[in-house]
Design a protein around this motif. Sequence first.
Motif, PDB file in Angstrom:
ATOM      1  N   UNK A  27      -2.070   3.442   6.478  1.00 49.82           N
ATOM      2  CA  UNK A  27      -2.733   3.731   5.197  1.00 49.82           C
ATOM      3  C   UNK A  27      -2.884   5.236   5.007  1.00 49.82           C
ATOM      4  N   UNK A  28      -3.299   5.943   6.064  1.00 52.51           N
ATOM      5  CA  UNK A  28      -3.425   7.401   5.983  1.00 52.51           C
ATOM      6  C   UNK A  28      -2.065   8.018   5.691  1.00 52.51           C
ATOM      7  N   UNK A  29      -1.025   7.529   6.340  1.00 50.67           N
ATOM      8  CA  UNK A  29       0.327   8.040   6.114  1.00 50.67           C
ATOM      9  C   UNK A  29       0.765   7.806   4.670  1.00 50.67           C
ATOM     10  N   UNK A  30       0.493   6.632   4.140  1.00 47.77           N
ATOM     11  CA  UNK A  30       0.866   6.332   2.746  1.00 47.77           C
ATOM     12  C   UNK A  30       0.161   7.268   1.771  1.00 47.77           C
ATOM     13  N   UNK A  31      -1.127   7.489   1.983  1.00 47.59           N
ATOM     14  CA  UNK A  31      -1.887   8.367   1.087  1.00 47.59           C
ATOM     15  C   UNK A  31      -1.365   9.796   1.192  1.00 47.59           C
ATOM     16  N   UNK A  32      -1.094  10.251   2.420  1.00 52.33           N
ATOM     17  CA  UNK A  32      -0.564  11.602   2.607  1.00 52.33           C
ATOM     18  C   UNK A  32       0.807  11.737   1.965  1.00 52.33           C
ATOM     19  N   UNK A  33       1.634  10.717   2.098  1.00 52.04           N
ATOM     20  CA  UNK A  33       2.970  10.745   1.501  1.00 52.04           C
ATOM     21  C   UNK A  33       2.884  10.783  -0.023  1.00 52.04           C
ATOM     22  N   UNK A  34       1.989   9.991  -0.580  1.00 49.52           N
ATOM     23  CA  UNK A  34       1.808   9.975  -2.030  1.00 49.52           C
ATOM     24  C   UNK A  34       1.293  11.332  -2.517  1.00 49.52           C
ATOM     25  N   UNK A  35       0.306  11.902  -1.814  1.00 49.04           N
ATOM     26  CA  UNK A  35      -0.244  13.200  -2.216  1.00 49.04           C
ATOM     27  C   UNK A  35       0.815  14.288  -2.097  1.00 49.04           C
ATOM     28  N   UNK A  36       1.585  14.260  -1.022  1.00 52.45           N
ATOM     29  CA  UNK A  36       2.650  15.252  -0.853  1.00 52.45           C
ATOM     30  C   UNK A  36       3.716  15.129  -1.919  1.00 52.45           C
ATOM     31  N   UNK A  37       4.104  13.916  -2.243  1.00 58.84           N
ATOM     32  CA  UNK A  37       5.088  13.702  -3.296  1.00 58.84           C
ATOM     33  C   UNK A  37       4.593  14.178  -4.648  1.00 58.84           C
ATOM     34  N   UNK A  38       3.332  13.916  -4.930  1.00 57.05           N
ATOM     35  CA  UNK A  38       2.754  14.364  -6.204  1.00 57.05           C
ATOM     36  C   UNK A  38       2.725  15.882  -6.265  1.00 57.05           C
ATOM     37  N   UNK A  84     -12.604  -3.492   8.442  1.00 58.03           N
ATOM     38  CA  UNK A  84     -11.959  -4.503   9.269  1.00 58.03           C
ATOM     39  C   UNK A  84     -10.486  -4.246   9.549  1.00 58.03           C
ATOM     40  N   UNK A  85     -10.012  -3.037   9.368  1.00 58.46           N
ATOM     41  CA  UNK A  85      -8.620  -2.715   9.646  1.00 58.46           C
ATOM     42  C   UNK A  85      -8.470  -2.297  11.111  1.00 58.46           C
ATOM     43  N   UNK A  86      -7.322  -2.632  11.707  1.00 62.01           N
ATOM     44  CA  UNK A  86      -7.085  -2.156  13.071  1.00 62.01           C
ATOM     45  C   UNK A  86      -6.522  -0.736  13.003  1.00 62.01           C
ATOM     46  N   UNK A  87      -6.303  -0.110  14.173  1.00 57.23           N
ATOM     47  CA  UNK A  87      -5.876   1.290  14.199  1.00 57.23           C
ATOM     48  C   UNK A  87      -4.509   1.488  13.558  1.00 57.23           C
ATOM     49  N   UNK A  88      -3.604   0.574  13.775  1.00 56.57           N
ATOM     50  CA  UNK A  88      -2.268   0.691  13.187  1.00 56.57           C
ATOM     51  C   UNK A  88      -2.339   0.653  11.661  1.00 56.57           C
ATOM     52  N   UNK A  89      -3.160  -0.239  11.104  1.00 59.41           N
ATOM     53  CA  UNK A  89      -3.312  -0.332   9.653  1.00 59.41           C
ATOM     54  C   UNK A  89      -3.968   0.935   9.085  1.00 59.41           C
ATOM     55  N   UNK A  90      -4.920   1.468   9.814  1.00 55.15           N
ATOM     56  CA  UNK A  90      -5.572   2.704   9.366  1.00 55.15           C
ATOM     57  C   UNK A  90      -4.557   3.845   9.327  1.00 55.15           C
ATOM     58  N   UNK A  91      -3.752   3.975  10.407  1.00 60.11           N
ATOM     59  CA  UNK A  91      -2.753   5.049  10.451  1.00 60.11           C
ATOM     60  C   UNK A  91      -1.702   4.906   9.359  1.00 60.11           C
TER      61      UNK A  91
END
Length: 169
Positions: free
Chosen positions: A142-153, A133-140
């Motif tokens: 969320x993907x950015x947050x996960x990528x940022x967290x993975x990159x930082x780790x 039930x997420x819209x496109x902006x929320x999906x993007x």
Amino acid sequence: MSNAVASLDDNQRACLRLVAQGYTSKQIAQRTSLTPGTVDQYVYRATVALGAKDRREAARILVEAEKNAQFKQFELKPEPLVEPAMAGEKEASAPSRPTRTGDIPADAERQEKGRLRQLGNRILATMGGEPHGLNRWQILTTIFRVALWAGGSLAALITMGYWLNHLFG
């Protein structure tokens, strides 16, 4: 009857649960690291304490008592002998007997495969099985947050490796 079940110790209960699954004394001894004579003593004492005529009846009494016992706070429920999803597959006959000493009954193998399948389904469901039930902006975002967290780790791990290499190198 509940007082008699409550008077059983953990070893007697464990042996009776395995009797209910169709194991022999030798097989129970191998699984519990006891001698067959000790297993027979535990089962015999439990049978006398429960007032049963044989070991199978004692095992049935224990399983029914545990099944009917109410869940107490901070106490785990015992595992069911047959998974609810598997109950339809199981025949109405007695549990299958192992063919050789040390073999696991086919029912136990089926239960283990069912548990692994359920675990796999739970993991895969979190990867996208249910609509979110997420819209496109929320999906993007969320993907950015996960990528940022993975990159930082990853950057932290690389930095630590570089630092340890220079420290001990």
